[in-house]
Design an enzyme around this catalytic site. Structure first.
Site, PDB file in Angstrom:
ATOM      1  N   ALA A  39      53.469  12.529  47.153  1.00 21.25           N
ATOM      2  CA  ALA A  39      52.043  12.473  47.456  1.00 21.25           C
ATOM      3  C   ALA A  39      51.345  13.796  47.182  1.00 21.25           C
ATOM      4  O   ALA A  39      50.214  13.830  46.679  1.00 21.25           O
ATOM      5  CB  ALA A  39      51.853  12.086  48.928  1.00 21.25           C
TER       6      ALA A  39
ATOM      7  N   SER B  69      57.298  10.055  42.767  1.00 23.81           N
ATOM      8  CA  SER B  69      55.861  10.292  42.979  1.00 23.81           C
ATOM      9  C   SER B  69      55.599  10.883  44.360  1.00 23.81           C
ATOM     10  O   SER B  69      55.270  10.145  45.293  1.00 23.81           O
ATOM     11  CB  SER B  69      55.090   8.980  42.815  1.00 23.81           C
ATOM     12  OG  SER B  69      55.700   7.942  43.573  1.00 23.81           O
TER      13      SER B  69
ATOM     14  N   ASP C  60      63.567   8.542  40.297  1.00 20.45           N
ATOM     15  CA  ASP C  60      63.250   8.683  41.713  1.00 20.45           C
ATOM     16  C   ASP C  60      64.325   9.481  42.436  1.00 20.45           C
ATOM     17  O   ASP C  60      64.041  10.278  43.340  1.00 20.45           O
ATOM     18  CB  ASP C  60      63.103   7.299  42.345  1.00 20.45           C
ATOM     19  CG  ASP C  60      62.101   7.289  43.492  1.00 20.45           C
ATOM     20  OD1 ASP C  60      61.651   8.376  43.892  1.00 20.45           O
ATOM     21  OD2 ASP C  60      61.765   6.204  43.975  1.00 20.45           O
TER      22      ASP C  60
ATOM     23  N   SER D 269      50.712  10.187  53.886  1.00 20.25           N
ATOM     24  CA  SER D 269      50.453  11.090  52.767  1.00 20.25           C
ATOM     25  C   SER D 269      50.325  10.354  51.435  1.00 20.25           C
ATOM     26  O   SER D 269      49.369  10.587  50.680  1.00 20.25           O
ATOM     27  CB  SER D 269      51.561  12.148  52.669  1.00 20.25           C
ATOM     28  OG  SER D 269      52.830  11.535  52.550  1.00 20.25           O
ATOM     29  N   PHE D 270      51.240   9.421  51.136  1.00 22.79           N
ATOM     30  CA  PHE D 270      51.213   8.777  49.829  1.00 22.79           C
ATOM     31  C   PHE D 270      50.063   7.783  49.726  1.00 22.79           C
ATOM     32  O   PHE D 270      49.387   7.697  48.703  1.00 22.79           O
ATOM     33  CB  PHE D 270      52.555   8.095  49.547  1.00 22.79           C
ATOM     34  CG  PHE D 270      52.727   7.695  48.098  1.00 22.79           C
ATOM     35  CD1 PHE D 270      52.237   8.482  47.066  1.00 22.79           C
ATOM     36  CD2 PHE D 270      53.390   6.528  47.769  1.00 22.79           C
ATOM     37  CE1 PHE D 270      52.396   8.113  45.729  1.00 22.79           C
ATOM     38  CE2 PHE D 270      53.559   6.150  46.437  1.00 22.79           C
ATOM     39  CZ  PHE D 270      53.054   6.946  45.425  1.00 22.79           C
TER      40      PHE D 270
ATOM     41  N   LYS E 186      68.263   5.434  46.862  1.00 18.56           N
ATOM     42  CA  LYS E 186      68.137   6.848  46.494  1.00 18.56           C
ATOM     43  C   LYS E 186      67.833   7.718  47.703  1.00 18.56           C
ATOM     44  O   LYS E 186      68.157   8.914  47.711  1.00 18.56           O
ATOM     45  CB  LYS E 186      67.093   7.029  45.384  1.00 18.56           C
ATOM     46  CG  LYS E 186      65.675   6.565  45.726  1.00 18.56           C
ATOM     47  CD  LYS E 186      64.835   7.637  46.391  1.00 18.56           C
ATOM     48  CE  LYS E 186      63.465   7.081  46.752  1.00 18.56           C
ATOM     49  NZ  LYS E 186      62.634   8.074  47.475  1.00 18.56           N
TER      50      LYS E 186
ATOM     51  N   ARG F   8      61.087  14.270  52.424  1.00 11.99           N
ATOM     52  CA  ARG F   8      61.443  14.332  53.847  1.00 11.99           C
ATOM     53  C   ARG F   8      62.916  14.019  54.052  1.00 11.99           C
ATOM     54  O   ARG F   8      63.541  14.502  55.007  1.00 11.99           O
ATOM     55  CB  ARG F   8      60.556  13.387  54.641  1.00 11.99           C
ATOM     56  CG  ARG F   8      60.746  11.927  54.340  1.00 11.99           C
ATOM     57  CD  ARG F   8      59.693  11.045  54.980  1.00 11.99           C
ATOM     58  NE  ARG F   8      58.384  11.215  54.357  1.00 11.99           N
ATOM     59  CZ  ARG F   8      57.343  10.436  54.608  1.00 11.99           C
ATOM     60  NH1 ARG F   8      57.463   9.452  55.478  1.00 11.99           N
ATOM     61  NH2 ARG F   8      56.196  10.624  54.015  1.00 11.99           N
TER      62      ARG F   8
END
Length: 331
Positions: free
Chosen positions: A138, A136, A242, A11-12, A189, A253
């Site tokens: 996606a 960020s 983040d 995806s990203f 993270k 996810r």
């Protein structure tokens, strides 16, 4: 600015490929999955990983690795952490000394505890590696929703080239020379996001999540500085930024897997339900070993490890965290 290749049609990687294609660059994507390659080339959509987003015609997908990466100025590694070493070996013959390797993976090599930039440079010795990291998702990048990230490298000139490559009026890129802090923040993270999801799955509220994120940030800073990162990095995009987005968004996810575990699923069931790699699980196992070796206090990481790998009851784990010995917050 040169042609660009993405290793991995997730995806990203796909979202960034779309963004660069809109800037006029010719972009190739390598993926091992036939259906991903065919959907990108024929349907102009990544149905498996980024559905309902049109992919520009100047993005081409390949099953052949050499065709995808040969003569590219930038090669972007967009795959899970556990295959970064192998893919680095695979692409080495098709690089030259001027090829800049960019990693957007967020994790750590579990077997060695090495940061991914180190792993890449052990296999592709002569090339500059740049880490692109920050809050960020996606799904938002693909829709041109304003986003800010960090480019970090041992070579500031390479980081600046990557900054220029990705900068747009919807995607802002800062540089940071603290590659250790950038990578550690991006990896740890995921542990906190997984724990945050578990809290949501149990049904705890805003107070619990605020406490978890705040104390989780303390763990990121503690181990990050011990491993050589700079404190100010963890106050930035690849630290607190983040962590916020990963702990609070359903695009995450790691958070989604944590929610399912909090609701009673096993780790394996949660991962299968999410359908993608959950980096927080690998990171938890890796950083548990590191913090034990270095004698670093990371109680959230410690408890999550016991929940994931030692069948600790989730609610009792929270009880044990809450009833630890009294401490000063700033100690």
């Amino acid at each position: 600015m040169g042609n660009v290749a993405f290793i991995g049609g997730g995806s990203f990687g796909t979202a960034l490929a779309i963004m660069l294609a809109k800037k006029g660059l010719d972009v190739s994507i390598w993926d091992r999955n036939d259906s991903v390659v065919e959907d990108i080339n024929i349907k102009k959509e990544n149905i498996r990983y980024l559905p309902n987003v049109i992919i520009p015609s100047n993005v081409k997908a390949f099953k052949d690795l050499e065709r995808a990466v040969i003569d590219k100025e930038y090669i972007i590694i967009a795959i899970p952490s556990h295959v970064v070493r192998k893919i680095s070996k695979d692409i080495k013959p098709f690089t030259n000394k001027n090829t800049i390797i960019i990693s957007i993976a967020k994790g750590i090599e579990e077997e060695t505890g090495k940061r991914l930039s180190v792993v890449i440079n052990e296999e592709i010795i002569d090339n500059n590696v740049v880490i692109l990291s920050g809050p960020s998702h996606a799904e938002e990048v693909a829709l041109d929703i304003p986003t800010a990230v960090v480019a970090s490298s041992l070579s500031i000139k390479s980081a600046q080239k990557v900054q220029e490559l990705f900068m747009s009026n919807k995607f802002r890129v800062y540089t940071n020379d603290d590659i250790v802090g950038v990578e550690i923040g991006g990896a740890v993270k995921n542990i906190i996001a997984l724990a945050s999801g578990i809290c949501d799955g149990i049904g705890y509220g805003d107070n619990a999540k605020a406490a978890l994120m705040t104390r989780g940030m303390n763990e990121i800073i503690r181990i990050g500085k011990r491993l050589g990162g700079k404190g100010e990095t963890f106050s930035g995009l690849t630290g607190i930024g983040d962590m916020i987005v990963t702990c609070t968004s359903m695009h995450s996810r790691n958070r989604r897997a944590g929610i399912l575990i909090g609701k009673g699923m096993s780790m394996e069931e949660a991962v299968n339900n999410v359908g993608m790699v959950v980096e927080g699980i690998k990171a938890c196992r890796a950083f548990y070993k590191i913090k034990e070796k270095l004698n670093i206090s990371m109680p959230i990481t410690d408890m999550l490890y016991k929940v994931l790998f030692e069948n600790k009851d989730v609610k009792y784990g929270v009880y044990e965290l809450m009833t630890r010995d009294k401490k000063c917050e700033t100690y």
